[in-house]
Design a protein around this motif. Structure first.
Motif, PDB file in Angstrom:
ATOM      1  N   MET A  20       0.830  -1.213   0.000  1.00 41.99           N
ATOM      2  CA  MET A  20       0.000   0.000   0.000  1.00 41.99           C
ATOM      3  C   MET A  20       0.860   1.257   0.000  1.00 41.99           C
ATOM      4  O   MET A  20       0.516   2.249  -0.653  1.00 41.99           O
ATOM      5  CB  MET A  20      -0.956  -0.007   1.193  1.00 41.99           C
ATOM      6  CG  MET A  20      -2.115  -0.976   1.021  1.00 41.99           C
ATOM      7  SD  MET A  20      -3.351  -0.855   2.325  1.00 41.99           S
ATOM      8  CE  MET A  20      -2.432  -1.497   3.728  1.00 41.99           C
ATOM      9  N   GLY A  65      -6.092  -1.224   4.907  1.00 41.53           N
ATOM     10  CA  GLY A  65      -5.690   0.121   5.294  1.00 41.53           C
ATOM     11  C   GLY A  65      -4.673   0.064   6.412  1.00 41.53           C
ATOM     12  O   GLY A  65      -4.537  -0.962   7.080  1.00 41.53           O
ATOM     13  N   THR A  66      -3.968   1.169   6.602  1.00 42.62           N
ATOM     14  CA  THR A  66      -2.960   1.228   7.649  1.00 42.62           C
ATOM     15  C   THR A  66      -2.685   2.672   8.039  1.00 42.62           C
ATOM     16  O   THR A  66      -2.959   3.597   7.269  1.00 42.62           O
ATOM     17  CB  THR A  66      -1.637   0.563   7.194  1.00 42.62           C
ATOM     18  OG1 THR A  66      -0.742   0.472   8.298  1.00 42.62           O
ATOM     19  CG2 THR A  66      -0.980   1.330   6.067  1.00 42.62           C
ATOM     20  N   VAL A  88      -0.634   7.029   6.350  1.00 38.81           N
ATOM     21  CA  VAL A  88      -2.029   6.634   6.131  1.00 38.81           C
ATOM     22  C   VAL A  88      -2.151   6.124   4.701  1.00 38.81           C
ATOM     23  O   VAL A  88      -1.839   6.836   3.747  1.00 38.81           O
ATOM     24  CB  VAL A  88      -2.985   7.830   6.337  1.00 38.81           C
ATOM     25  CG1 VAL A  88      -4.429   7.407   6.088  1.00 38.81           C
ATOM     26  CG2 VAL A  88      -2.815   8.429   7.724  1.00 38.81           C
ATOM     27  N   ARG A  89      -2.594   4.903   4.567  1.00 37.83           N
ATOM     28  CA  ARG A  89      -2.797   4.332   3.237  1.00 37.83           C
ATOM     29  C   ARG A  89      -4.048   3.472   3.239  1.00 37.83           C
ATOM     30  O   ARG A  89      -4.310   2.728   4.184  1.00 37.83           O
ATOM     31  CB  ARG A  89      -1.616   3.457   2.800  1.00 37.83           C
ATOM     32  CG  ARG A  89      -0.319   4.201   2.611  1.00 37.83           C
ATOM     33  CD  ARG A  89      -0.378   5.188   1.451  1.00 37.83           C
ATOM     34  NE  ARG A  89       0.921   5.734   1.155  1.00 37.83           N
ATOM     35  CZ  ARG A  89       1.520   6.706   1.825  1.00 37.83           C
ATOM     36  NH1 ARG A  89       0.924   7.247   2.874  1.00 37.83           N
ATOM     37  NH2 ARG A  89       2.718   7.139   1.465  1.00 37.83           N
ATOM     38  N   ILE A  90      -4.782   3.580   2.151  1.00 37.79           N
ATOM     39  CA  ILE A  90      -5.979   2.783   1.933  1.00 37.79           C
ATOM     40  C   ILE A  90      -5.769   1.993   0.647  1.00 37.79           C
ATOM     41  O   ILE A  90      -5.318   2.552  -0.367  1.00 37.79           O
ATOM     42  CB  ILE A  90      -7.232   3.692   1.796  1.00 37.79           C
ATOM     43  CG1 ILE A  90      -7.389   4.617   3.008  1.00 37.79           C
ATOM     44  CG2 ILE A  90      -8.491   2.854   1.569  1.00 37.79           C
ATOM     45  CD1 ILE A  90      -7.534   3.925   4.343  1.00 37.79           C
ATOM     46  N   HIS A  91      -6.100   0.706   0.687  1.00 37.49           N
ATOM     47  CA  HIS A  91      -5.967  -0.132  -0.509  1.00 37.49           C
ATOM     48  C   HIS A  91      -6.806   0.472  -1.634  1.00 37.49           C
ATOM     49  O   HIS A  91      -7.908   0.985  -1.403  1.00 37.49           O
ATOM     50  CB  HIS A  91      -6.439  -1.558  -0.196  1.00 37.49           C
ATOM     51  CG  HIS A  91      -6.075  -2.532  -1.257  1.00 37.49           C
ATOM     52  ND1 HIS A  91      -6.783  -2.653  -2.430  1.00 37.49           N
ATOM     53  CD2 HIS A  91      -5.060  -3.431  -1.331  1.00 37.49           C
ATOM     54  CE1 HIS A  91      -6.236  -3.580  -3.177  1.00 37.49           C
ATOM     55  NE2 HIS A  91      -5.179  -4.067  -2.532  1.00 37.49           N
ATOM     56  N   GLU A  94     -10.504   0.019  -1.858  1.00 33.87           N
ATOM     57  CA  GLU A  94     -11.319   0.523  -0.750  1.00 33.87           C
ATOM     58  C   GLU A  94     -11.441   2.044  -0.728  1.00 33.87           C
ATOM     59  O   GLU A  94     -12.172   2.581   0.090  1.00 33.87           O
ATOM     60  CB  GLU A  94     -10.709   0.067   0.586  1.00 33.87           C
ATOM     61  CG  GLU A  94     -10.749  -1.419   0.797  1.00 33.87           C
ATOM     62  CD  GLU A  94     -12.029  -1.888   1.480  1.00 33.87           C
ATOM     63  OE1 GLU A  94     -12.708  -1.071   2.126  1.00 33.87           O
ATOM     64  OE2 GLU A  94     -12.333  -3.088   1.361  1.00 33.87           O
ATOM     65  N   ARG A  95     -10.731   2.727  -1.588  1.00 34.64           N
ATOM     66  CA  ARG A  95     -10.728   4.192  -1.549  1.00 34.64           C
ATOM     67  C   ARG A  95     -12.110   4.743  -1.888  1.00 34.64           C
ATOM     68  O   ARG A  95     -12.801   4.228  -2.752  1.00 34.64           O
ATOM     69  CB  ARG A  95      -9.678   4.747  -2.509  1.00 34.64           C
ATOM     70  CG  ARG A  95      -8.285   4.429  -2.037  1.00 34.64           C
ATOM     71  CD  ARG A  95      -7.210   4.970  -2.953  1.00 34.64           C
ATOM     72  NE  ARG A  95      -5.929   4.358  -2.587  1.00 34.64           N
ATOM     73  CZ  ARG A  95      -4.979   4.051  -3.436  1.00 34.64           C
ATOM     74  NH1 ARG A  95      -5.120   4.315  -4.719  1.00 34.64           N
ATOM     75  NH2 ARG A  95      -3.866   3.497  -3.010  1.00 34.64           N
ATOM     76  N   LEU A  99     -13.340   4.316   4.574  1.00 39.86           N
ATOM     77  CA  LEU A  99     -12.348   3.654   5.415  1.00 39.86           C
ATOM     78  C   LEU A  99     -11.308   4.636   5.947  1.00 39.86           C
ATOM     79  O   LEU A  99     -10.913   4.560   7.112  1.00 39.86           O
ATOM     80  CB  LEU A  99     -11.671   2.519   4.649  1.00 39.86           C
ATOM     81  CG  LEU A  99     -10.531   1.793   5.359  1.00 39.86           C
ATOM     82  CD1 LEU A  99     -10.984   1.247   6.708  1.00 39.86           C
ATOM     83  CD2 LEU A  99      -9.984   0.679   4.497  1.00 39.86           C
ATOM     84  N   GLY A 100     -10.878   5.570   5.126  1.00 41.59           N
ATOM     85  CA  GLY A 100      -9.912   6.567   5.578  1.00 41.59           C
ATOM     86  C   GLY A 100     -10.459   7.357   6.756  1.00 41.59           C
ATOM     87  O   GLY A 100      -9.753   7.598   7.738  1.00 41.59           O
ATOM     88  N   LEU A 103     -10.313   5.215   9.882  1.00 42.83           N
ATOM     89  CA  LEU A 103      -8.954   5.103  10.419  1.00 42.83           C
ATOM     90  C   LEU A 103      -8.532   6.388  11.140  1.00 42.83           C
ATOM     91  O   LEU A 103      -7.969   6.330  12.233  1.00 42.83           O
ATOM     92  CB  LEU A 103      -7.954   4.793   9.306  1.00 42.83           C
ATOM     93  CG  LEU A 103      -7.699   3.327   9.007  1.00 42.83           C
ATOM     94  CD1 LEU A 103      -6.810   3.179   7.784  1.00 42.83           C
ATOM     95  CD2 LEU A 103      -7.091   2.615  10.192  1.00 42.83           C
TER      96      LEU A 103
END
Length: 150
Positions: A20, A65-66, A88-91, A94-95, A99-100, A103
């Motif tokens: 990611m 995500g992470t 911060v990263r979203i697959h 999933e964007r 989800l962001g 998180l």
């Protein structure tokens, strides 16, 4: 889209996290998913530091995500503790689905639980969409940042 779990990252999550991190024009220039050794060493340092939280968002058994949350005690602002949200990263799949937001809200809540008085983050100046996203969540662009590569 299935239930979402936000949990502490484990070493087995590192390949998905690195993928990611590398999955955008900026990350593609600075990440090396083919060599996980430095990432695994960094993960061990993070895992050993009680002021660092590397988390992943997992849906249906897949890391989607992470982010990293760093807690920093300090003297300024009357001895306030602050947090910094990083990485911060979203697959890609999933964007745009919220989800962001989930998180970042998790990170804000975790910061409050740690007694933080301020939550900070930086975003590359070329990421206009990210800037609008953070502003919608209540963040204000308040400083000019500087970096020195070593």
């Amino acid at each position: 889209m299935g239930d979402l779990e936000i949990r502490a990252a484990v070493a087995g999550d590192v390949p998905a996290i690195v993928d990611m991190l590398a999955d955008d024009p900026l990350g593609a220039q600075r990440e090396s998913p083919d060599d996980l050794a430095p990432y695994l060493a960094a993960f061990e340092r993070l895992a050993a530091d009680p002021n660092q939280q590397l988390v992943v968002a997992v849906r249906e058994g897949r890391v989607v995500g992470t982010l990293q949350l760093s807690i920093i005690p300090g003297l300024s602002r009357r001895g306030s503790t602050r947090s910094i949200i990083e990485g911060v990263r979203i697959h890609a799949d999933e964007r745009g689905g919220g989800l962001g937001t989930q998180l970042i809200e998790w990170a804000i809540d975790a910061s409050r639980r740690q007694g933080c008085r301020l939550v900070q983050l930086t975003s590359d100046k070329t990421r206009a969409d990210a800037h609008r996203f953070y502003e919608r969540l209540g963040f204000e662009a308040s400083h000019t940042g500087f970096k020195l590569s070593l």
